[in-house]
Structure formats: C-alpha cells, structure tokens
Design a protein around this motif. Structure first.
Motif, PDB file in Angstrom:
ATOM      1  N   GLU A  63       0.840  -1.191   0.000  1.00 29.29           N
ATOM      2  CA  GLU A  63       0.000   0.000   0.000  1.00 29.29           C
ATOM      3  C   GLU A  63       0.878   1.246   0.000  1.00 29.29           C
ATOM      4  OE1 GLU A  63      -3.631  -1.747   2.736  1.00 29.29           O
ATOM      5  OE2 GLU A  63      -1.856  -0.891   3.680  1.00 29.29           O
ATOM      6  N   THR A  64       0.309   2.361  -0.475  1.00 24.71           N
ATOM      7  CA  THR A  64       1.025   3.629  -0.415  1.00 24.71           C
ATOM      8  C   THR A  64       1.180   4.045   1.038  1.00 24.71           C
ATOM      9  OG1 THR A  64      -1.056   4.842  -0.656  1.00 24.71           O
ATOM     10  CG2 THR A  64       0.211   4.406  -2.659  1.00 24.71           C
ATOM     11  N   ASN A  65       2.178   4.882   1.287  1.00 26.86           N
ATOM     12  CA  ASN A  65       2.560   5.222   2.654  1.00 26.86           C
ATOM     13  C   ASN A  65       1.705   6.354   3.211  1.00 26.86           C
ATOM     14  OD1 ASN A  65       3.982   5.231   5.043  1.00 26.86           O
ATOM     15  ND2 ASN A  65       5.567   6.612   4.281  1.00 26.86           N
ATOM     16  N   ASP A  66       0.454   6.067   3.533  1.00 28.19           N
ATOM     17  CA  ASP A  66      -0.428   7.042   4.173  1.00 28.19           C
ATOM     18  C   ASP A  66      -0.454   6.751   5.670  1.00 28.19           C
ATOM     19  OD1 ASP A  66      -2.338   8.779   5.037  1.00 28.19           O
ATOM     20  OD2 ASP A  66      -3.813   8.286   3.492  1.00 28.19           O
ATOM     21  N   ALA A 114       6.231  11.918   3.324  1.00 31.15           N
ATOM     22  CA  ALA A 114       5.801  11.937   1.927  1.00 31.15           C
ATOM     23  C   ALA A 114       6.736  11.142   1.028  1.00 31.15           C
ATOM     24  CB  ALA A 114       5.692  13.380   1.432  1.00 31.15           C
ATOM     25  N   GLY A 115       7.982  10.914   1.484  1.00 31.12           N
ATOM     26  CA  GLY A 115       8.942  10.159   0.687  1.00 31.12           C
ATOM     27  C   GLY A 115      10.110  10.996   0.201  1.00 31.12           C
ATOM     28  N   ASN A 149       2.381  10.951   0.122  1.00 31.34           N
ATOM     29  CA  ASN A 149       2.208   9.508   0.319  1.00 31.34           C
ATOM     30  C   ASN A 149       2.985   8.685  -0.710  1.00 31.34           C
ATOM     31  OD1 ASN A 149       0.454  10.096   2.441  1.00 31.34           O
ATOM     32  ND2 ASN A 149      -1.350  10.033   1.125  1.00 31.34           N
ATOM     33  N   GLY A 150       4.185   9.151  -1.048  1.00 37.31           N
ATOM     34  CA  GLY A 150       5.038   8.416  -1.955  1.00 37.31           C
ATOM     35  C   GLY A 150       4.735   8.597  -3.425  1.00 37.31           C
ATOM     36  N   LEU A 151       3.821   9.485  -3.750  1.00 41.17           N
ATOM     37  CA  LEU A 151       3.441   9.734  -5.141  1.00 41.17           C
ATOM     38  C   LEU A 151       3.750  11.177  -5.519  1.00 41.17           C
ATOM     39  CD1 LEU A 151      -0.101   8.056  -5.022  1.00 41.17           C
ATOM     40  CD2 LEU A 151       2.019   6.995  -5.834  1.00 41.17           C
ATOM     41  N   ILE A 152       4.098  11.407  -6.779  1.00 41.47           N
ATOM     42  CA  ILE A 152       4.269  12.774  -7.266  1.00 41.47           C
ATOM     43  C   ILE A 152       2.889  13.342  -7.585  1.00 41.47           C
ATOM     44  CG2 ILE A 152       5.105  14.202  -9.162  1.00 41.47           C
ATOM     45  CD1 ILE A 152       7.585  12.600  -9.313  1.00 41.47           C
TER      46      ILE A 152
END
Length: 417
Positions: A49-52, A86-87, A245-248
C-alpha cells in the motif's frame, strides 16, 4: 537544449513493517525463487500500500515511493516539497545511492555530493580536520583536492577554533556546518541537501542558501533541496516536485508547485478558514472567517510580497446603526500588536473583506482576532479558536545582504550620515 543530468523512470521503494521476511519459510523460499532465480517481480509486493500514515493499512508492505518519473536538467535548482512521511528523504537516499530501489531505474550523469543526515560520513573519534579528509574521500574528492580547499572549507564552516577537536564533542549545529562546508566545496555536478540545515542557526542557513544559489546559478551545477521552509525553497529553487504519500502530485514551475502544496496541505494548526453554525439565538454573529490570496485561494503561508485578504461573513438582525467590526492582529502569545475598527452598517448576512497590503508585515507568526461592537450591547468576541497567519520572507537579496528584520512591521526608515 540542456540534456537531463538526472533521469528517473518508474522508481519505487518498498519497506516491510514489523518482522523481517514474509512471515513463513515457504513464502521466503517462494520470494527467493521468483526474484533471485527467475528474475521476476516480488509477488508479495503487489499487495503493498502507499505510505499514508493517517490510516491503518491491511498490508505489512508499504511503498515509500511508487512509480516516480521525472527529469532534471543541468543547472536547475529543484525543491522537493511535501509533508513528513511523503517520501522526500527516501527519494534523496535513492538518488545518492545510499539505498537501492525496489523497482525502476535512476540514470545520473556526473558526481553527486549529498548532505542527508547530521554527521553522515563522520567518525566521532577523529578531529574536525581529519573528518574533512574522511568525508571528502567518501564524497569522491582526492587528497590533493581536499588539501587545496582545506582553508576555504574551514573558513566557511566557522568552526576553526575546534577544528583539531574530536567531533564527538561538537554540537549538532557544528556537525552540520562542517559537513555542509565539505559537500558544498566538492566540485560535483549535483548537490543534494536534505532538511538537515534546519539544525543550523539562521545566519548559517542564509549563508548556506547563498552558497547553494551560487552553485546553481553561478557555476551551473544542479541542486536538489528538501526543506519545510517554503521561503528558503522559494529563494533558491526554480522548479518544484510535490510528493504526497510516496506519489508525485505535482511537478514543474516552483510557483505552481508551491501554490499546489499550500492549497492542498493545510495543517490543523495552520487553519485558514473557520466556519460557525448560524444560531437563531444570536442576532449578531460571525459566521465564517477565512484568509485568502488575491485569487481567493485559501493558503496557509503567505510571502511578504503578497496581499492578504481576510473574508469575514457576518449576520446582523439588529436595526440599530453604528455597528463596528474590530480587527486585531496578535503575536503568537496573543499579545495585541495592532487594532483597527470599522463601521459596518447593514442588516442581514454580508461578507466584509479586510485587505493587508504587501510588504507591510515582517516574516513572523500572527493570530487574527475579531469582535463586533454593538451599541448598548456588550462586545461580541470572535470565538476562542483564532486564525493563524504565517508570513515568510521573500527575495534572494535578503539572505545575501545579511540584513535582518525583527519585529512585526516594515517601517519606512531612511538612513543618513
């Protein structure tokens, strides 16, 4: 046309929460067989999963970064923007080759100098001078190159008095000073700096920003900069990448990136809008207060060269005239620093706009207080939860000149001799 000096394609980094391994021997063997023998993707990463951090996940695999794609050209200064988690730091570690990606590839042309954490590359038992040679060697500098720049590095760091003292006796600020001085004087094509500079004092931060600006604009080298200080990012960078959350979520021109980030990442302690339910028991009431920019966008931080508009939605069922709206500006300790009153004669519901001109307030944290003055009725105060107003510095000349403004207001003072 400049060719990309950094090319990132489908970059992802996964981490496992809790125990190491998949949890069972059979799954560990399956992972080894699929990834090491057959060269295929890890089957257990597909359920990641994304890092939320704000929600409870169902998987023990977390994607710190997921499908990141971007290009950076030579000479560009790029700000990596995002909330904690956020990464941002993970991305810099991947670019610096401190860790390897789970999937995707990174193509870099040239030497990288990076400053990611306090004391990275330092040995606590060695002196500051010895650590300059050690850290310089880790960053790829030759001994002759370090010796040639030694005096310049020591002078920039400002720790000359303690240069022969073991760094284990250094404060975190002294660590950062020395580490940044080494990284900044390495003749690399790319300089990567994490928000570690926040440890330093304000004077050294300005000095570092000036050095990075000179590296980018004067020497044509590439700078990647992570900071929660939006003023520092705006002063240095020309382009921005917003991570969430790891996304641009956004990339491109810095102004657009900052606007996107500030609009979509209001913190609970940086409220720009407060709404109150209309009460039939109150004839006069503040219904809503919001702080906006010139385009009527809610923003959590404002630059000193921006106009600020405070929208106040009011209800009044009194027929008497001479109502007054009291506007007050307070410091973060709720000490009143300015009060302005204005007659607001109306009946029904109306919105009044208070405009604070640009270049009036000095960078600082403020609170906004409001009250309605009704004739023959006690003063109706704005509810206890006040709006925060954060002003940050703007303009590269500020950290280059060395002048420091303290207080709240910019006064038109003239100097003579």
């Amino acid at each position: 046309m400049n060719k990309p000096i950094i090319h990132v394609e489908n970059l992802s980094k996964a981490y496992q929460i809790g125990q190491i391994g998949t949890g069972t021997i059979s799954r560990d063997i399956e992972r080894f067989w699929m990834t090491k023998i057959l060269g295929k993707d890890d089957p257990f990463l597909k359920i990641g999963e994304t890092n939320d951090r704000s929600i409870k996940g169902d998987s023990d695999i977390v994607w710190s970064l997921k499908d990141i794609n971007f290009e950076i050209n030579q000479g560009e200064a790029v700000g990596i923007i995002g909330k904690n988690g956020a990464g941002k730091s993970t991305l810099l570690k991947l670019l610096s080759r401190v860790t390897s990606p789970t999937t995707g590839e990174i193509k870099v042309k040239g030497r990288i100098a990076s400053l990611l954490e306090v004391g990275t590359g330092f040995h606590p038992e060695l002196s500051g001078k010895e650590n300059i040679y050690l850290n310089g060697a880790i960053l790829g500098m030759r001994k002759k190159e370090i010796t040639r720049k030694l005096d310049e590095i020591i002078d920039f760091s400002g720790v000359e008095r303690y240069i022969d003292t073991p760094v284990k006796r250094y404060s975190s600020g002294m660590y950062v000073r020395l580490a940044f001085a080494v990284a900044a004087h390495l003749e690399s094509e790319i300089l990567i700096v994490d928000e570690v500079l926040a440890v330093g004092d304000a004077e050294f931060q300005k000095k570092c920003l000036g050095k990075m600006s000179d590296i980018s604009k004067g020497q044509g080298r590439t700078v990647l900069f992570v900071s929660h200080n939006m003023a520092a990012v705006k002063n240095l960078c020309t382009k921005g990448i917003v991570l969430e959350n790891g996304l641009i979520k956004h990339s491109g021109d810095l102004e657009d990136s900052l606007s996107y980030y500030l609009k979509n990442n209001l913190q609970e302690d940086e409220l720009s809008k407060i709404h109150f339910e209309d009460s039939p028991n109150k004839k006069t009431q503040i219904l809503e207060v919001s702080i906006k920019d010139a385009e009527e966008n809610l923003v959590s931080e404002y630059f000193t060269n921006q106009e600020i508009f405070i929208h106040v939605k009011l209800k009044n069922d009194f027929l008497e005239e001479n109502l007054r709206l009291n506007f007050s500006l307070l410091d973060k300790f709720e000490n009143v620093i300015f009060i302005k009153r204005r007659a607001i004669n109306f009946v029904g519901i109306n919105t009044w706009i208070i405009r604070i001109p640009k270049d009036i307030l000095i960078a600082n944290n403020y609170l906004i207080g409001l009250a309605i003055d009704v004739p023959k009725v006690k003063l109706l105060d704005f509810p206890a939860k006040k709006l925060n107003l954060k002003i940050v510095d703007i303009g590269q000349e500020e950290f280059k000149s060395g002048d420091v403004d303290n207080g709240f207001f910019k006064m038109p003072i003239e100097w003579e001799k």
